[in-house]
Design an enzyme around this catalytic site. Structure first.
Site, short mmCIF file in Angstrom:
data_model
loop_
_atom_site.label_atom_id
_atom_site.label_comp_id
_atom_site.label_asym_id
_atom_site.label_seq_id
_atom_site.Cartn_x
_atom_site.Cartn_y
_atom_site.Cartn_z
N ASP A 473 0.60 -1.25 0.49
CA ASP A 473 -0.21 -0.10 0.29
C ASP A 473 1.14 1.27 -0.02
O ASP A 473 0.19 1.85 0.27
CB ASP A 473 -0.76 0.57 1.36
CG ASP A 473 -0.66 0.22 2.49
OD1 ASP A 473 0.97 0.05 2.87
OD2 ASP A 473 -1.43 0.72 3.79
N CYS A 644 -2.36 3.27 6.05
CA CYS A 644 -1.79 2.44 7.37
C CYS A 644 -2.84 3.07 8.61
O CYS A 644 -2.82 1.87 9.44
CB CYS A 644 -0.69 2.41 7.63
SG CYS A 644 0.61 3.22 5.92
#
Lengths: 662, 662
Positions: A473, A644
């Protein structure tokens, strides 16, 4: 058991046979034939269906009037289509002849008792039990496929329990029952049969730890449930009452598919002949059903968000406020995990991955707990597990040797794709790994084995070990978009950032610096462009991303038109791992058309950050709304960004996983 | 790596690219295009192949003369068909235009270096290396299939070694080398390339314990071999000398396919660009090859015998003499395992199973050691392992909780069969197990997992736990026979024995007893027929055999014509387990057309044992020669017979296992 059972005949005394309705029996006409016989005829009571076969293939139906030559190769098959009212109420008689003689040399009589002993399940996946005669012991994928589905009973409907419903051996109530698959045993038989026959339900040793079967019976206080099969219970004797009855069972799954478990589990019922005293009962016939344990399925960014999760820490009030506004706009729920539950761990993306399980009769979300053992480690089990909210883990044993790549920021899933004609209607799982030769960090086998074993979202392994944190990511995301594919892949692009900065320099903005308003070192566009080390490092990181771009294009069937390059710059640390220089724009939260993008703090030109302007110009034409969230001090400086620090529970796909062909 | 690599262009300075001959590169024509350009043209040096693609599909070859519209969607693919003599000796130039103007606004130049870095293996399975451009990274079954084969180096060519060749990290000599698969790395490149590029051979962590790679190099004393890959060695840097060269490697397999290992292993070679100082090397391209580790294959009774094994114990001299005569007639070798090696254990069938492994370049027999830990336990490893004679075990750990069903009298294989159109050209493995509901004895998972994982002889599980010893060889065997199928299945049959005895009683021989000449209780035919307990027990055992008969017919595609019923009687012990009353005729040794059958000691009528007469009358018409071996005191009284006390090494099948489709 679809095998044809062999029946031994005798001319001395009648033979008594018990068989399942519809099952074929082979009459052993040769064993008792008189030595001088050369033909036979056969007739039976009206309910008995008699066929003549050669080499195992039926060639003719017997009317009872023909004579058949007694040469090896002719077989007689017998079956009954209705169940017996009384023991031995059907009959066949084989008579043996010599030459043209009319009278038989001898004959053998068989008295037949036909019974229905059948397990019914939802084999056609419509949410209801089926009595059709399908092959209940085979499970096939696809829209035309068949076979029942079992859910791992991994939610907690029982408020007084400390664990998942599957961890106890009780049915805690109606809600618990709804998570199970129903199975009904139908019996039609003369009552007297069960004086010397037994009915046993059974599972194999290897399936016994994967399911649990409850028997529903009526007590004074209402329906009760008894654990009768699974775990140490390998068989259960059913006790028929009238002989014309049904028995209801409920089945719960205990384990998800894994490297050692395909997902298929079998339950059998066998009629045992115990009529001979002093010897063990012998199996007469078996009916078998199969279930597939539903896989755990991930939800791509293009599915509608339901609830957003974020942690409250001391330094993120601004971020929380901005996120709250975004979530409100996106009309979904926001859950803030307080300090007491996050114990200083802000990385809620890394702690868990949301997914779901689905059967024709039921579906619910299931959170997969990552092997990471940080502050949030207890959160999924303690705070999410509940009624119709399941919990799964790939690591029952604690303290595995995990690396940063085991955090679930490194576990994503693509939207549905078609690759060279092969469809992935639920998308493909994407995980980051080390490039093989580097022998570097990679996800532990527990997790990757689990992901591969679910089958329906065939994983792709990327090379993410070039990053300090090492999560996919950090350099990619997917956003919804108009058009047939329905999405775009966003990839971090140092090249694109250099181009943008060169443009701005050419336009006379070389002296504008990044990070204005922040208490960190400011660097001007020209300084960045003149930094040879940074240039070299970003040629390297661009190559790493390009390597992944090639894999993604091949494995997701993408063309360049499906990919959008998003400006990014990386710096290498002493170990030569990469970190984002400014907040990584792709590390965003995607809530329908609302994107929460890390505020990049790029050069302010004409009153606007040129990085924000660039990314907005790329995404707004796709009808996406870009909101830039300030995560600099609260996340970016700790090597993470918006994605995150958040997690999103999404609606399940409307596509039924059993319709696909993995 | 078949993915297309993306090449970033610049109008400021030339781009330098290194690529594999034949590989397609995508030129990123949009990244550096002048903002007012609306078309481009592209031309290159003659060796450069330029294609225009839309949506990833090539639509046209570029001649260098056309102009192409610059709208998103057009892609330019570039590849080279020959290797470079010098760095950057191929070139392409992209020029950008506005409107109808003739002169370019700007242009970008790419200097290309094309190299050959290719791993060659025997992908077409002809025993030789192939330079054809097949997809060396995919492995397919069937006569048209492709993919190389690896042998587990499980023999011991090195006389001074105490273990299999695969246990050490050396090439002990030419014979050891012949067991390995050759792999050649071809390099064609300007020498100068390797001043700032590296070549790395690599295996993944999960494959590293399954193969070992040796590098062949020339030393003063001749060819030498160095262990460079496998086990803890995940990568190896190849050091090119001239740039136009080959490097030879030899690969040995270390593990057989298993529950956790499909048999496929991959080796890759990657060219790393290390031209940027201070940053890690980045992968430019990878070539990958796959091998399948050859499965362990069993040999059915219909294959020619090579060598017979038997144990010498104090009480079997007569049996040994009779067996020696039989083996001599069958023209095969006899090896007697002496007391010192058998330590009083006569059951050499149970200790081990002979099979073989095969690659296009080599095959040799491999003995599979059973988990049984009796007197013979050291025999296969100590006495059979040797040059071109391999050894395999499913239980590296000792002292597993084994049962009698783990002995290899309980592991047989059928001749080749076709079942509902599905071919099993190497037959199907047959193992005995407990009926599911009985939760009884069954083979340990180590062994069954191993057998299933070999894939080419899909196992069938029978119900053998009704027998005291519990082995399938107690009630079935296969013999060669004329006709298309080429074999018959012999099944023990209490029914057939009762019929025979009834016949004999009717003929007036009711007073003749079994076991004449033996110092055990004699029983007459009439006594046996009148024994109700025995009758009941044999109805039960017949039912157990019939249950297996139905499975065998279904799973081997047999008809009644393929099965011969061989008279047998069983008695039940106190635990209700069955034992053969008289020596079990099916428990025979099959040596081509010569059968060594346990002497049944049946009723002697007209000077001949009526059981011997019966079985001879059934088998001699198949051109089989029946020899009855007296195993009564030496084996039968200890619950075994001829087959249990012998073992046969057979020739491998002429069918190549990779031609089948499992």
């Amino acid at each position: 058991m679809s095998q044809r059972r062999q029946i031994h005949l005798s001319c001395q005394q009648p033979t008594y046979v018990v068989s399942a309705v519809g099952a074929e029996l082979i009459l052993e006409i040769y064993e008792c034939m008189p030595s001088d016989a050369d033909s036979f005829d056969i007739h039976g009571s009206p309910e008995v269906h008699i066929s003549i076969a050669y080499d195992g293939e039926i060639v003719s139906q017997s009317t009872g009037k023909e004579k058949w030559s007694l040469h090896k190769g002719v077989e007689v098959l017998v079956s009954m289509q209705i169940s017996s009212k009384n023991i031995g109420d059907h009959m066949v008689k084989v008579s043996y002849y010599r030459g043209e003689e009319d009278s038989a040399l001898d004959s053998a009589i068989v008295y037949l008792t036909s019974v229905v002993v059948s397990l019914d399940i939802d084999a056609n996946r419509d949410g209801e039990l089926n009595r059709q005669r399908v092959d209940k012991a085979s499970w096939t994928w696809g829209p035309e496929g068949q076979g029942a589905v079992l859910l791992v009973n991994c939610d907690r409907d029982n408020a007084s329990s400390s664990a998942m419903d599957g961890a106890d051996r009780i049915v805690s109530g109606e809600e618990d029952l709804k998570d199970m698959s129903r199975m009904v045993l139908s019996i039609q038989s003369p009552t007297a049969l069960f004086s010397n026959h037994k009915l046993l339900l059974h599972v194999s040793l290897s399936d016994a730890d994967k399911l649990r079967l409850f028997y529903k019976f009526v007590a004074v206080s209402g329906s009760k449930f008894k654990h009768v099969l699974g775990e140490e219970k390998l068989y259960y004797e059913v006790e028929p009452a009238s002989g014309d009855e049904t028995h209801t069972f409920y089945v719960e799954g205990l384990k998800f598919p894994s490297a050692n478990f395909s997902g298929l589990v079998y339950i059998g019922i066998t009629l045992l002949d115990c009529s001979l005293e002093g010897v063990p009962g012998s199996p007469l016939f078996t009916d078998k059903v199969v279930f597939r344990v539903a896989p755990w399925i991930m939800t791509p960014n293009i599915l509608d968000p339901v609830e957003v999760f974020v942690c409250r820490i001391s330094i993120n009030p601004t971020f929380l406020q901005q996120l709250t506004d975004l979530v409100t706009n996106a009309r979904c729920r926001l859950t803030i995990c307080e300090d007491i539950d996050n114990r200083g761990d802000r990385w809620i993306q890394d702690e868990m991955e949301f997914g779901y399980i689905e059967a024709p009769h039921k579906h619910f979300p299931v959170v997969l707990d990552s092997p990471a053992q940080r502050g949030l480690t207890g959160f999924p089990f303690k705070k999410l597990l509940g009624p119709d909210f399941g919990y799964a883990t790939t690591h029952p044993e604690l303290n595995l040797p995990v690396s940063s790549l085991d955090s679930f920021g490194n576990l994503e899933v693509s939207p549905p794709v078609t690759v060279n004609g092969k469809e992935y209607p639920l998308g493909r799982i994407i995980i980051g790994s080390s490039f093989p030769m580097l022998a570097g960090r990679r996800m532990i086998k527990n997790v990757t084995d689990f992901l591969y074993a679910q089958q329906v979202q065939a994983p792709i392994e990327l090379f993410s070990d070039w990053l300090y944190v090492g999560h996919v990511d950090e350099f990619l995301t997917f956003v919804p978009a108009p058009g047939k594919k329905g999405f775009r892949l966003l990839l971090s692009s140092p090249t694109s950032c250099y181009q943008l900065f060169q443009e701005k320099q050419q336009q006379g903005y070389g002296d504008v610096s990044i990070f204005q308003g922040l208490n960190v070192i400011h660097r001007t566009i020209s300084e960045i462009l003149a930094d040879d080390d940074m240039k070299k490092e970003n040629i390297y990181t661009q190559r790493c991303i390009d390597w992944n771009r090639a894999i993604l294009k091949e494995q997701l069937g993408l063309t360049e038109k499906d990919i959008i390059d998003i400006p990014a710059l990386f710096t290498l640390d002493k170990q030569k791992y990469a970190n984002a220089l400014f907040p990584s724009l792709v590390n965003m939260i995607v809530l329908g058309k609302n994107l929460g993008i890390p505020k990049p703090y790029g050069p302010i030109i004409n009153g606007r950050c040129c990085l924000e302007e660039k990314v907005s110009s790329l995404l707004e034409p796709l009808d996406l709304r870009c909101t830039f969230l300030d995560d600099f001090y609260s996340y970016h400086e700790f090597q993470g960004e918006v994605h995150c620090g958040t997690n999103v529970l999404r609606k399940p796909s409307s596509y039924k996983w059993w319709h696909m062909i993995p």
